[in-house]
Design an enzyme around this catalytic site. Structure first.
Site, mmCIF file in Angstrom:
data_model
loop_
_atom_site.group_PDB
_atom_site.id
_atom_site.type_symbol
_atom_site.label_atom_id
_atom_site.label_comp_id
_atom_site.label_asym_id
_atom_site.label_seq_id
_atom_site.Cartn_x
_atom_site.Cartn_y
_atom_site.Cartn_z
ATOM 1 C CG ASP A 140 -2.036 0.993 1.155
ATOM 2 O OD1 ASP A 140 -2.188 1.617 0.098
ATOM 3 O OD2 ASP A 140 -2.757 1.148 2.155
ATOM 4 C CG ASP A 188 -3.372 3.848 -3.565
ATOM 5 O OD1 ASP A 188 -4.233 3.061 -4.002
ATOM 6 O OD2 ASP A 188 -3.584 4.617 -2.609
ATOM 7 C CD GLU A 189 -5.572 -0.844 -1.670
ATOM 8 O OE1 GLU A 189 -5.278 -1.611 -0.728
ATOM 9 O OE2 GLU A 189 -6.590 -0.133 -1.672
#
Length: 365
Positions: free
Chosen positions: A14, A108-109
């Site tokens: 993350d 983003d993850e």
């Protein structure tokens, strides 16, 4: 935990305050300052906040007006999604150096299954550390990681040592970890459900584990069974590298609330055009058109219609959305409209075979 359960080595990566961190990286004048991506307009909503801003209580999905009240010196930055996608691709390329079993959740993850990996490294924790070091050295951003036996526990763990840290929950520690967890930390337990659980005396994972599957089914419906298993560390969902898109949407929040359907038609035309563009770019089409309406009091309503054929054409999407708009009278003025296409014609792609590894609790992470 039973020794004969399939054990995987799952990493959840993350990125730390991703959008805001990209802006601070690209503009040194913003480093160390409280910034918010988005939210600068009168009715704007914040997409991301730097850690400096979060200290004041500023967070994503918050209105810009409220954010300024909490942090008067807050700096608003316009989002640059093309730049975020560019950086996200570079990060993902690093992931693929270790495994093809990468399941992105957003820019983003992502989940990574490194049970068997390209480096032949038996330590998932060392792989996670190496990936985080590479992201920092090659791109200039920090990331956090959670490492455990399944996606559920790994995702919770990645939030523990943020920013720029990681947490390992070894197989023998999973039950103890989940029992001690505040129920609000359980992925899939939202604010409303958490409040309901509190009212029933369920405050921690241990409290949840004491409830029978019949009790959870009765009080929490279809989710009851999910809660019953996850608190016992049972979550067999595999990392899916080829996630099939289930819908495609676009929406707009208006500067001023709209009270007449006539004023909404022009907005709908722009939204339908954007949906059509995205459908054609992705080379997909859908049968179900859904109109999303958010009223000025923040209540949300959706209206859907399924057509007998696949469509991606703007004019048909717009006409269907108009029909849905006029389907029933609006209950209040409107602050947001959105159109989505679902029931898409995407085909399931063959994914790399994943092997479950049955091992003892001495399994090294």
């Amino acid at each position: 935990m039973s020794n004969d359960l399939p054990i995987r080595k799952i990493i959840h990566i993350d990125m730390d305050a991703f959008y805001a961190s990209v802006e601070q990286m690209d503009n040194p004048d913003l480093k160390g300052k409280a910034i918010a991506v988005g939210g600068g307009e009168k009715r704007g909503v914040i997409s991301a906040a730097s850690y400096e801003a979060r200290k004041f209580g500023v967070k994503s999905a918050m209105s810009g007006n409220l954010a300024v009240k909490l942090c008067p010196d807050l700096i608003f930055v316009k989002p640059r999604f093309n730049r975020y996608k560019e950086i996200s691709k570079k990060i993902r390329d690093i992931f693929y150096d270790y495994t093809d079993l990468v399941e992105p959740l957003s820019l983003d993850e992502a989940y990574l299954d490194v049970t068997e990996n390209k480096k032949g490294n038996p330590s998932a924790s060392l792989i996670a550390k190496e990936i985080r070091d590479r992201i920092f050295n090659e791109i200039g951003l920090t990331a956090s990681a959670g490492i455990s036996i399944n996606k559920f526990v790994a995702k919770i763990a990645s939030d523990y040592n943020k920013p720029n840290g990681q947490k390992i929950v070894n197989p023998g520690e999973v039950i103890e970890f989940l029992e001690a967890l505040d129920i609000r930390k359980f992925y899939g337990v939202g604010k409303v459900t958490a409040e309901k659980m509190y009212q029933k005396g369920i405050f921690t994972g241990k409290d949840l584990k004491e409830k029978s599957i019949e009790y959870l089914d009765k009080n929490f419906g279809k989710s009851g069974r999910y809660y019953y298993y996850i608190v016992r560390g049972i979550h067999n969902s595999e990392v899916k590298p080829n996630r099939i898109r289930k819908s495609l949407a676009a929406e707009r929040t208006f500067r001023e609330n709209l009270s007449s359907e006539i004023f909404m038609l022009e907005k709908l035309e722009h939204i339908a055009e954007e949906v059509s563009r995205r459908l054609n770019k992705s080379k997909v089409a859908g049968k179900t058109v859904t109109l999303k309406i958010k009223y000025s009091d923040f209540t949300l309503q959706t209206r859907s219609k399924t057509l007998p054929y696949f469509l991606s054409d703007k004019s048909i999407i717009l006409e269907t959305a108009k029909d849905l708009l006029y389907q029933e009278r609006l209950s209040n003025s409107v602050r947001l409209l959105g159109i989505s296409l679902s029931n898409l014609n995407t085909e399931t792609k063959k994914k790399p075979e994943q092997k479950s590894v049955s091992v003892q609790l001495s399994f090294k992470f």
